[in-house]
Design a protein around this motif. Structure first.
Motif, PDB file in Angstrom:
ATOM      1  N   LYS A 102      -3.404  28.747   9.548  1.00 22.08           N
ATOM      2  CA  LYS A 102      -3.973  27.225   9.949  1.00 22.08           C
ATOM      3  C   LYS A 102      -3.481  26.253   9.066  1.00 22.08           C
ATOM      4  CE  LYS A 102      -7.850  28.688  12.900  1.00 22.08           C
ATOM      5  NZ  LYS A 102      -7.228  28.142  14.228  1.00 22.08           N
ATOM      6  N   VAL A 103      -2.877  25.424   9.528  1.00 25.76           N
ATOM      7  CA  VAL A 103      -2.230  24.319   8.772  1.00 25.76           C
ATOM      8  C   VAL A 103      -2.820  22.896   9.083  1.00 25.76           C
ATOM      9  CG1 VAL A 103      -0.011  23.470   7.716  1.00 25.76           C
ATOM     10  CG2 VAL A 103      -0.347  25.574   8.210  1.00 25.76           C
ATOM     11  N   ARG A 104      -3.221  22.176   8.128  1.00 25.01           N
ATOM     12  CA  ARG A 104      -3.600  20.763   8.700  1.00 25.01           C
ATOM     13  C   ARG A 104      -2.994  19.686   7.549  1.00 25.01           C
ATOM     14  NH1 ARG A 104      -9.779  19.689   7.760  1.00 25.01           N
ATOM     15  NH2 ARG A 104      -9.174  17.707   8.257  1.00 25.01           N
ATOM     16  N   CYS A 105      -2.542  18.558   7.986  1.00 26.42           N
ATOM     17  CA  CYS A 105      -2.320  17.421   7.110  1.00 26.42           C
ATOM     18  C   CYS A 105      -3.544  16.523   6.850  1.00 26.42           C
ATOM     19  CB  CYS A 105      -1.212  16.554   7.508  1.00 26.42           C
ATOM     20  SG  CYS A 105      -1.387  15.729   9.147  1.00 26.42           S
ATOM     21  N   LEU A 106      -3.152  15.649   5.643  1.00 26.72           N
ATOM     22  CA  LEU A 106      -4.384  15.101   4.973  1.00 26.72           C
ATOM     23  C   LEU A 106      -4.432  13.636   5.411  1.00 26.72           C
ATOM     24  CD1 LEU A 106      -3.764  17.073   1.652  1.00 26.72           C
ATOM     25  CD2 LEU A 106      -5.546  17.538   3.457  1.00 26.72           C
ATOM     26  N   CYS A 111      -3.254  12.069  10.653  1.00 25.66           N
ATOM     27  CA  CYS A 111      -3.328  13.311  10.776  1.00 25.66           C
ATOM     28  C   CYS A 111      -4.667  13.941  11.854  1.00 25.66           C
ATOM     29  CB  CYS A 111      -3.455  13.979   9.552  1.00 25.66           C
ATOM     30  SG  CYS A 111      -2.207  14.031   8.570  1.00 25.66           S
ATOM     31  N   SER A 112      -4.343  14.572  12.362  1.00 27.17           N
ATOM     32  CA  SER A 112      -5.456  15.015  13.468  1.00 27.17           C
ATOM     33  C   SER A 112      -6.479  16.147  12.740  1.00 27.17           C
ATOM     34  CB  SER A 112      -4.896  16.069  14.676  1.00 27.17           C
ATOM     35  OG  SER A 112      -5.844  16.789  15.182  1.00 27.17           O
ATOM     36  N   ARG A 113      -7.753  16.072  13.000  1.00 27.47           N
ATOM     37  CA  ARG A 113      -8.786  16.856  12.105  1.00 27.47           C
ATOM     38  C   ARG A 113      -8.482  18.430  12.664  1.00 27.47           C
ATOM     39  NH1 ARG A 113     -13.046  14.514   9.891  1.00 27.47           N
ATOM     40  NH2 ARG A 113     -14.417  16.175  10.532  1.00 27.47           N
ATOM     41  N   ARG A 114      -7.699  18.645  13.720  1.00 30.81           N
ATOM     42  CA  ARG A 114      -7.603  19.921  14.018  1.00 30.81           C
ATOM     43  C   ARG A 114      -6.305  20.635  13.511  1.00 30.81           C
ATOM     44  NH1 ARG A 114      -6.452  19.654  20.216  1.00 30.81           N
ATOM     45  NH2 ARG A 114      -4.249  18.747  19.409  1.00 30.81           N
ATOM     46  N   ALA A 115      -6.656  21.916  13.017  1.00 29.07           N
ATOM     47  CA  ALA A 115      -5.503  22.623  12.428  1.00 29.07           C
ATOM     48  C   ALA A 115      -4.357  22.973  13.489  1.00 29.07           C
ATOM     49  CB  ALA A 115      -6.270  23.574  11.517  1.00 29.07           C
ATOM     50  N   VAL A 116      -3.207  23.151  13.048  1.00 34.27           N
ATOM     51  CA  VAL A 116      -2.207  23.915  13.836  1.00 34.27           C
ATOM     52  C   VAL A 116      -2.167  25.424  13.376  1.00 34.27           C
ATOM     53  CG1 VAL A 116      -0.037  23.972  14.461  1.00 34.27           C
ATOM     54  CG2 VAL A 116      -1.069  21.857  14.288  1.00 34.27           C
ATOM     55  N   THR A 117      -2.208  26.425  14.129  1.00 40.25           N
ATOM     56  CA  THR A 117      -1.921  27.689  14.073  1.00 40.25           C
ATOM     57  C   THR A 117      -0.286  27.958  14.047  1.00 40.25           C
ATOM     58  OG1 THR A 117      -4.046  28.563  14.854  1.00 40.25           O
ATOM     59  CG2 THR A 117      -2.373  30.152  14.653  1.00 40.25           C
ATOM     60  N   VAL A 118       0.068  28.531  12.871  1.00 36.17           N
ATOM     61  CA  VAL A 118       1.485  28.779  12.758  1.00 36.17           C
ATOM     62  C   VAL A 118       1.622  30.403  12.517  1.00 36.17           C
ATOM     63  CG1 VAL A 118       3.519  28.337  11.373  1.00 36.17           C
ATOM     64  CG2 VAL A 118       2.082  26.520  11.830  1.00 36.17           C
ATOM     65  N   ILE A 119       2.880  31.002  12.978  1.00 34.83           N
ATOM     66  CA  ILE A 119       3.087  32.337  12.940  1.00 34.83           C
ATOM     67  C   ILE A 119       4.267  32.463  11.984  1.00 34.83           C
ATOM     68  CG2 ILE A 119       3.799  34.198  14.007  1.00 34.83           C
ATOM     69  CD1 ILE A 119       2.303  33.172  16.648  1.00 34.83           C
ATOM     70  N   GLY A 144       4.528  18.012  14.678  1.00 29.95           N
ATOM     71  CA  GLY A 144       4.095  16.808  15.402  1.00 29.95           C
ATOM     72  C   GLY A 144       2.613  16.944  15.911  1.00 29.95           C
ATOM     73  N   ARG A 145       2.373  18.308  15.990  1.00 27.66           N
ATOM     74  CA  ARG A 145       1.056  18.664  16.374  1.00 27.66           C
ATOM     75  C   ARG A 145       0.137  18.255  15.339  1.00 27.66           C
ATOM     76  NH1 ARG A 145       2.160  23.572  20.590  1.00 27.66           N
ATOM     77  NH2 ARG A 145       3.181  22.625  22.073  1.00 27.66           N
ATOM     78  N   LEU A 146       0.413  18.119  14.023  1.00 26.22           N
ATOM     79  CA  LEU A 146      -0.325  17.828  12.902  1.00 26.22           C
ATOM     80  C   LEU A 146      -1.077  16.454  13.096  1.00 26.22           C
ATOM     81  CD1 LEU A 146       1.508  19.510  10.297  1.00 26.22           C
ATOM     82  CD2 LEU A 146      -0.619  20.587  10.891  1.00 26.22           C
ATOM     83  N   ALA A 147      -0.470  15.753  13.848  1.00 28.24           N
ATOM     84  CA  ALA A 147      -0.713  13.967  13.897  1.00 28.24           C
ATOM     85  C   ALA A 147      -1.609  13.781  15.267  1.00 28.24           C
ATOM     86  CB  ALA A 147       0.362  13.413  14.170  1.00 28.24           C
ATOM     87  N   GLY A 150       0.094  11.066  20.191  1.00 28.33           N
ATOM     88  CA  GLY A 150       1.034   9.923  20.004  1.00 28.33           C
ATOM     89  C   GLY A 150       1.576   9.311  18.621  1.00 28.33           C
ATOM     90  N   HIS A 151       1.305   9.968  17.708  1.00 27.86           N
ATOM     91  CA  HIS A 151       1.812   9.654  16.434  1.00 27.86           C
ATOM     92  C   HIS A 151       2.790  10.889  15.881  1.00 27.86           C
ATOM     93  CE1 HIS A 151      -1.275   6.702  16.521  1.00 27.86           C
ATOM     94  NE2 HIS A 151      -0.851   5.893  15.845  1.00 27.86           N
ATOM     95  N   GLY A 152       3.121  11.762  16.624  1.00 30.98           N
ATOM     96  CA  GLY A 152       3.912  12.837  15.941  1.00 30.98           C
ATOM     97  C   GLY A 152       5.209  12.397  15.501  1.00 30.98           C
ATOM     98  N   GLY A 153       5.959  11.402  16.063  1.00 32.99           N
ATOM     99  CA  GLY A 153       7.090  10.863  15.767  1.00 32.99           C
ATOM    100  C   GLY A 153       6.994  10.275  14.265  1.00 32.99           C
TER     101      GLY A 153
END
Length: 274
Positions: A102-106, A111-119, A144-147, A150-153
């Protein structure tokens, strides 16, 4: 790494992100380990510092294949848009292939409060991933899903960002462990690639048992998620026993590969770790 990567541009400064790290993590009630790259349990309650970039097209699924050898699996569900390359400290010479994080930006402003699961499907050996750093080079879609929506870019435009990560169990709903016979395999050199391993996701050792035999023969880790056995002739059907790298759990798939197996074919077991 192939593809047009944001890694190649000038990275955004990390000083601001890391300066705010303590307050951000406190607000989220999570702990950042003091030593990135330390050994982790599969269910890891601690968050660890790292950095992240992205590669490929902005909304792309990532590399086709990668150093783990999963090939076109990275382009379809359940791996689609969840793949990432990692630095050697997490790649572990290929034994880290298949592990899930699980990865989150800060930055709370984007940044979204939700973590992205990465394989883990690939390795990034140089650049940001060198010098013992813990780094994730994610697909454009995963980054992009870390954001927030609408702010992925905007987040991708920053290039390198600070993140926190933790190990998490892999979950391939509706899937059992499968074994792909690698192209070029013969009765004197059999090579297998493991797919859809729940739980740890990684492999520490792998053994094969031939037809009408009680002996388990140790397979050799070749590269990525691929293991091989060379003494021959080898006579199927074959049973395969996996032991995970992280928690040392073992699973045996009886006669999972038939006597008349063929190279490039995939044989699915009736088992998984979860």
């Amino acid at each position: 790494m192939a593809g047009g990567s944001a890694c190649s541009g000038s990275p955004a400064p990390l000083s601001t992100s890391f300066a705010r790290l303590a307050s951000l993590l406190s607000a989220a009630s999570i702990f950042v380990a003091a030593e990135a790259g330390a050994a982790h349990k599969v269910v890891d309650p601690q968050w660890h510092q790292a950095t992240a970039t992205w590669y490929g097209s902005a909304d792309g699924d990532g590399s086709d294949g990668g150093a783990c050898g999963y090939g076109t699996l990275v382009d379809v569900a359940p791996m689609k848009a969840r793949v990432g390359a990692v630095s050697p400290v997490l790649f572990k010479g290929g034994e880290g292939c298949g592990a899930c994080y699980k990865v989150r930006c800060l930055d709370a402003g984007i940044c979204s409060r939700r973590a992205v699961t990465v394989i883990v499907t690939d390795e990034c050996p140089g650049g940001y991933c060198s010098s013992g750093r813990t780094h994730f080079d994610l697909s454009g879609a995963a980054f992009g899903r870390l954001a927030v929506a609408g702010h992925g870019g905007q987040l991708r435009n920053r290039g390198e960002i600070s993140v926190v990560f933790r190990r998490t169990p892999c979950k391939y709903r509706g899937k059992n462990i499968a074994f792909r016979v690698v192209e070029g395999s013969t009765s004197f050199w059999l090579s297998l690639l493991v797919e859809f391993e729940d739980g740890d996701g990684d492999i520490g050792s792998m053994q094969l048992k031939q037809a009408k035999s009680a002996q388990w023969q140790d397979m050799k880790h070749i590269w990525g998620a691929t293991w091989s056995l060379t003494p021959g002739p080898l006579i199927g059907p074959f049973s395969v026993r996996l032991t995970t790298l992280t928690t040392k759990k073992t699973l045996s798939a009886q006669d999972v590969i038939p006597r008349n197996w063929t190279p490039k074919a995939t044989y699915t077991s009736r088992l998984n770790f979860i």
